[in-house]
Design a protein around this motif. Structure first.
Motif: not given
Length: 480
Positions: A124-130, A139-146
């Motif tokens: 899995l690769i995930t990119i987070y904002a500050p 995993n598109p299901a994680l996009i927008g979650t915090k």
């Protein structure tokens, strides 16, 4: 308690507490070396694994940062960093970069990231904002979650440095560990901060990898490391065992010598007491018996002769005790071994004829003198010939041979008989003081032989088998 029983009991009490050095070393050293080898193997293998995984994670971070720098250069954005382009919500913040240019740079960079996500070892690769919001994920299901609680993520944002973690199982509490496919076993997590031009962390790339190839290589490294550690521990143990075994043998020999010396000291003390107590009474008894022999009628002559014979026998015991226990400061002198042999045979001619023993000699015409004392060498030969004759009461063969020893500085005198020989139990107790199988014997004859031979740098070697006879080899140093 009788005289001989008292001596035997006293001799048994003299000794040293035994300590099985070799046994305890074997047990303790195996335990210590095993623990050390296991500890070193574990530490070394863990070090290799951690270093390998850290190195792999660092290379992944360098590769992604290199991709980011390449995209910035391709789109001619020298005043910016790729971290500034990854959050779509910040497209209007940077007025000096058009929205379309930001989107193109972001899309092409994410395509590279997606290609990395398609690799077999990437989970899995995930990119987070500050603000810990997921702005992109494989995993598109994680996009927008915090993500609310993620210590590693917060640490990486705060320190602006890469944070690394390893897992063996999926942690249910980690809400971001929603893998498209479950990991088969060991996997790693790597946080890679993406900075802006001011050096602040404006995005965070989280990569979960299941490095099967790396695990296979580390497992191979495990095997090699454990083999090397085991082999090293075995070599150390064998080397130390050999040294300690030799030292244990030396200590056992010294301990045995000390025990013999203590026994000889006891013999010396007792023989002095015996000589003091018995010598004068024995002389008086013999003188009186000789006087009675001259006056007694023929019917009593045999009894008087027996008395004189037994007195002479006891005198011989006393003399043997004194000779055995005397200090080893006797001065050596050159002795003709042929003269000593012939002198002994001459002294025992009556007994040889009485026992009907055949004497076989293998002697040279001349022989070089040996280091000894004439009286003591005669005592040695007398003791051996006497033992041989007592072993052949109904006849046999007595052999005496003079030959070269094991080297040029020694000569060997070999005395053999065809008597009853000795059993295994008797051979084991050959040189124990006051131990004998003869009726009325004192048990110091062979002890005396051994002590006299060692006094002048020689040795005695006895080979005997029950019902086959005995062979005694005396090795003496040549004089001159």
């Amino acid at each position: 308690m009788g005289f001989r029983e008292w001596f035997g009991t006293e001799a048994k009490t003299i000794g040293i507490v035994q300590y099985d050095l070799l046994r305890w070393f074997s047990l303790v050293s195996v335990l210590i070396i095993t623990l050390v080898a296991l500890g070193l193997g574990f530490i070394a293998s863990r070090f290799i694994v951690n270093e390998s995984i850290q190195r792999d994670a660092a290379l992944t971070a360098q590769f992604i940062q290199s991709l980011a720098s390449t995209e910035i250069g391709t789109h001619h954005l020298p005043q910016h960093q790729m971290g500034e382009m990854l959050d779509p919500r910040a497209d209007l913040v940077y007025a000096n970069v058009t929205r379309s240019k930001r989107q193109v740079a972001r899309r092409e960079f994410l395509e590279h990231i997606e290609n990395i996500a398609r690799q077999p070892d990437t989970l899995l690769i995930t990119i987070y904002a500050p603000d810990n919001v997921v702005i992109w994920s494989s995993n598109p299901a994680l996009i927008g979650t915090k993500v609310i609680e993620d210590d590693q993520l917060n640490e990486s944002f705060a320190t602006k440095s890469r944070v690394f973690a390893t897992y063996h199982d999926v942690v249910p509490e980690r809400e971001e560990q929603k893998f498209p496919r479950p990991p088969k076993g060991f996997f790693i997590e790597n946080y890679i901060p993406m900075l802006n031009a001011s050096g602040d962390a404006v995005a965070m790339i989280e990569i979960y990898k299941e490095p099967s190839d790396l695990v296979a290589r580390t497992q191979h490294g495990y095997i090699l490391m454990w083999l090397a550690t085991s082999a090293g521990g075995a070599l150390i143990y064998l080397a130390l065992y050999r040294i300690v075994r030799r030292a244990s043998g030396i200590l056992a020999a010294q301990q045995k010598q000390i025990m013999q010396n203590e026994a000889f000291v006891a013999m010396g003390e007792m023989s002095a007491a015996v000589a003091h107590s018995l010598r004068n009474p024995l002389a008086s008894i013999r003188s009186s018996a000789e006087l009675v022999q001259e006056l007694a009628p023929p019917a009593f002559q045999r009894n008087v002769t027996d008395i004189i014979s037994q007195v002479d026998r006891m005198s011989t015991w006393v003399r043997d005790l004194l000779t055995t226990a005397s200090p080893s400061a006797a001065t050596a002198e050159p002795v003709d071994p042929l003269a000593a042999i012939h002198g002994t045979l001459a002294a025992y001619q009556p007994q040889i004829r009485a026992c009907q023993v055949d004497v076989e000699l293998s002697l040279p015409d001349t022989a070089q003198p040996v280091v000894s004392q004439r009286v003591l060498l005669l005592q040695v030969l007398n003791s051996l010939v006497s033992n041989a004759l007592e072993a052949m009461p109904k006849g046999g063969k007595l052999g005496i041979e003079l030959s070269k020893g094991g080297d040029e500085r020694t000569i060997a005198i070999i005395v053999s008989d065809t008597g009853n020989g000795m059993s295994d139990a008797q051979r084991k107790r050959l040189y124990q003081p006051f131990t004998t199988t003869k009726q009325g014997g004192l048990g110091v004859g062979l002890v005396m032989v051994k002590r006299i031979m060692e006094r002048f740098g020689g040795s005695v070697d006895i080979h005997s088998k029950q019902h086959e006879g005995t062979r005694v080899e005396l090795k003496l140093q040549l004089a001159g």
